[in-house]
Design a protein around this motif. Structure first.
Motif, PDB file in Angstrom:
ATOM      1  N   THR A   1       8.366 -35.357 -24.909  1.00 32.66           N
ATOM      2  CA  THR A   1       7.583 -36.419 -25.526  1.00 32.66           C
ATOM      3  C   THR A   1       8.486 -37.429 -26.217  1.00 32.66           C
ATOM      4  N   PHE A   2       9.481 -36.932 -26.930  1.00 34.42           N
ATOM      5  CA  PHE A   2      10.382 -37.829 -27.651  1.00 34.42           C
ATOM      6  C   PHE A   2      11.212 -38.670 -26.684  1.00 34.42           C
ATOM      7  N   LYS A   3      11.535 -38.114 -25.535  1.00 39.99           N
ATOM      8  CA  LYS A   3      12.264 -38.885 -24.524  1.00 39.99           C
ATOM      9  C   LYS A   3      11.396 -40.021 -23.983  1.00 39.99           C
ATOM     10  N   GLU A   4      10.104 -39.727 -23.772  1.00 43.99           N
ATOM     11  CA  GLU A   4       9.182 -40.762 -23.300  1.00 43.99           C
ATOM     12  C   GLU A   4       9.034 -41.860 -24.345  1.00 43.99           C
ATOM     13  N   LEU A   5       8.942 -41.462 -25.605  1.00 36.75           N
ATOM     14  CA  LEU A   5       8.796 -42.437 -26.683  1.00 36.75           C
ATOM     15  C   LEU A   5      10.051 -43.290 -26.839  1.00 36.75           C
ATOM     16  N   GLU A   6      11.205 -42.684 -26.619  1.00 44.65           N
ATOM     17  CA  GLU A   6      12.464 -43.442 -26.691  1.00 44.65           C
ATOM     18  C   GLU A   6      12.481 -44.544 -25.632  1.00 44.65           C
ATOM     19  N   LYS A   7      12.046 -44.223 -24.422  1.00 41.69           N
ATOM     20  CA  LYS A   7      12.014 -45.214 -23.349  1.00 41.69           C
ATOM     21  C   LYS A   7      11.096 -46.382 -23.696  1.00 41.69           C
ATOM     22  N   ALA A   8       9.957 -46.063 -24.320  1.00 38.91           N
ATOM     23  CA  ALA A   8       8.967 -47.095 -24.600  1.00 38.91           C
ATOM     24  C   ALA A   8       9.294 -47.930 -25.830  1.00 38.91           C
ATOM     25  N   THR A   9       9.945 -47.328 -26.811  1.00 38.64           N
ATOM     26  CA  THR A   9      10.139 -48.009 -28.096  1.00 38.64           C
ATOM     27  C   THR A   9      11.594 -48.354 -28.397  1.00 38.64           C
ATOM     28  N   LYS A  10      12.517 -47.770 -27.637  1.00 37.74           N
ATOM     29  CA  LYS A  10      13.962 -47.924 -27.890  1.00 37.74           C
ATOM     30  C   LYS A  10      14.404 -47.251 -29.190  1.00 37.74           C
ATOM     31  N   ILE A  11      13.526 -46.453 -29.771  1.00 40.88           N
ATOM     32  CA  ILE A  11      13.898 -45.666 -30.953  1.00 40.88           C
ATOM     33  C   ILE A  11      14.559 -44.380 -30.459  1.00 40.88           C
ATOM     34  N   PRO A  12      15.755 -44.039 -30.927  1.00 41.17           N
ATOM     35  CA  PRO A  12      16.461 -42.857 -30.419  1.00 41.17           C
ATOM     36  C   PRO A  12      15.696 -41.552 -30.626  1.00 41.17           C
ATOM     37  N   VAL A  13      15.891 -40.638 -29.686  1.00 36.22           N
ATOM     38  CA  VAL A  13      15.258 -39.323 -29.773  1.00 36.22           C
ATOM     39  C   VAL A  13      15.571 -38.648 -31.106  1.00 36.22           C
TER      40      VAL A  13
END
Length: 394
Positions: free
Chosen positions: A162-174
């Protein structure tokens, strides 16, 4: 003021009558002209005071009955978030805080007069500063003003994924998401969620509490804002489902049922089988299954994922990989694994908290649609596996 004037005008004729009665016949009237001038001036002053009082009162009353409102479409730009379940008043208060509208009443009155106001969707919107209530409403109803940054978090993926998906979408690091999720209780998850019916100690983990859904991410949100939003969604859904009450009806803790929901989410190929897989898990753990263990390979793969190892199909795993004694998620261990193994969706939660009745102990996917065959007989299970091989599933 008005009462004082009434008394003054009522008393004046009485005093004049008394003066006339008191004069002797033939006595000249003195100072009449002067008194008339004084009386005239007094009246002018009193009427002037009355006029000022009336205008002052009118101004105050007008301010009371009219709604403070800006005029026109405003200027500049500001983003406003409309949350799930927000009322018109809640939206109005947010608009006032951001100086979009002059008063909450300006917006709520516009919303009351427009039946389309019920169509306002949750999300983040670009609006102008100092708009009229009606114009603010129009902009919230126009989806062109909605900031679309939707992120789909799929059912059944782990917190790590989930955190990897969020990183892709938001550019916020895992790493920032991991840090934000480090203390689940601080994020608002009640501590009673981290108790098990078997009494085993639980180390609070975010796994299982990141509800899968499509989220509109405000560009200004931090990792913690996003994680907290997902946790809030989980708590809302489980609250609506009365998840804790249903768990008690099964003589289990909510955390136990959440773990089973994650197992069902990982194992079931189609939605209709979620409850049946949950029933198999309960039968193995608490029924007449010899080891009272799960014997589900998905727990082994979860442990591999946590360590950064690739996921393997069951047929490709070695005996040492399947039954590693150092693995806390070993499929042969008695009872439930330490935590959920993914974040289950609503249907998996429902299937685990109210599974269908059945004495099944075995299941296997038998076609490429993901449909499984369930049985309590080992010989029948072997025949089902043969069907799966013929269909190219195993």
């Amino acid at each position: 003021m008005i009462n004082e004037l009434e008394l003054a005008f009522d008393d004046e004729p009485v005093e004049r009558w008394r003066h006339r009665r008191g004069r002797k016949r033939g006595q000249k009237k003195r100072g009449g002209a002067g008194k008339s001038v004084i009386a005239f001036l007094v009246v002018i002053v009193l009427l002037g005071g009355l006029g000022a009082g009336v205008w002052y009162g009118y101004d105050r009353v007008q301010g009371f009955f009219t709604t403070p409102d800006y005029q026109g479409v405003g200027q500049g730009e500001v983003t406003i978030q409309v949350k799930q379940g927000d009322t018109a008043t809640a939206i109005a208060n947010a608009l006032v805080t951001a100086d979009v509208v002059k008063s909450a009443k300006a917006f709520t009155e516009a919303a009351r007069d427009n039946s389309r106001s019920q169509n306002i969707q949750p999300g983040t919107y670009k609006l102008h500063l100092q708009m009229s209530g009606a114009e603010a409403l129009n902009m919230l109803l126009d989806l062109k003003n909605k900031v679309v940054n939707g992120v789909l978090i799929r059912e059944g993926i782990s917190a790590k994924a989930t955190f990897k998906e969020l990183e892709k979408a938001t550019k916020i690091p895992v790493k920032e998401f991991e840090a934000a999720a480090k203390d689940p209780i601080e994020l608002g998850i009640p501590d009673w969620w981290f108790k098990r019916a078997d009494g085993k100690k639980v180390t609070p983990s975010i796994e299982g509490f990141l509800f899968p859904d499509t989220y509109e991410i405000d560009p200004k949100w931090t990792a913690k804002d996003i994680v907290r939003t997902m946790v809030d969604r989980f708590l809302t859904v489980t609250g609506e489902l009365k998840f804790d009450e249903k768990a008690q009806a099964l003589n289990l803790a909510p955390y136990d049922v959440l773990i089973v929901a994650s197992l069902a989410q990982a194992e079931a190929g189609i939605q209709e089988d979620l409850g049946k897989v949950a029933r198999v898990a309960y039968n193995r753990l608490y029924g007449d299954f010899p080891c009272n263990c799960l014997e589900m390979d998905v727990t082994v793969n979860y442990w591999r994922e946590l360590r950064g190892l690739p996921i393997k199909a069951s047929k490709d795993m070695t005996v040492s990989e399947l039954d590693d004694p150092k693995n806390p998620y070993n499929r042969k261990l008695r009872g439930l694994p330490p935590t959920p193994i993914n974040n289950p969706g609503k249907h998996a939660l429902e299937g685990a908290m109210a599974p269908p009745e059945g004495n099944w102990l075995f299941f296997v996917a038998i076609d490429k649609s993901g449909r499984s065959a369930f049985t309590n007989d080992n010989d029948q299970h072997e025949r089902n596996k043969e069907t799966a091989r013929k269909n190219g599933v195993l």
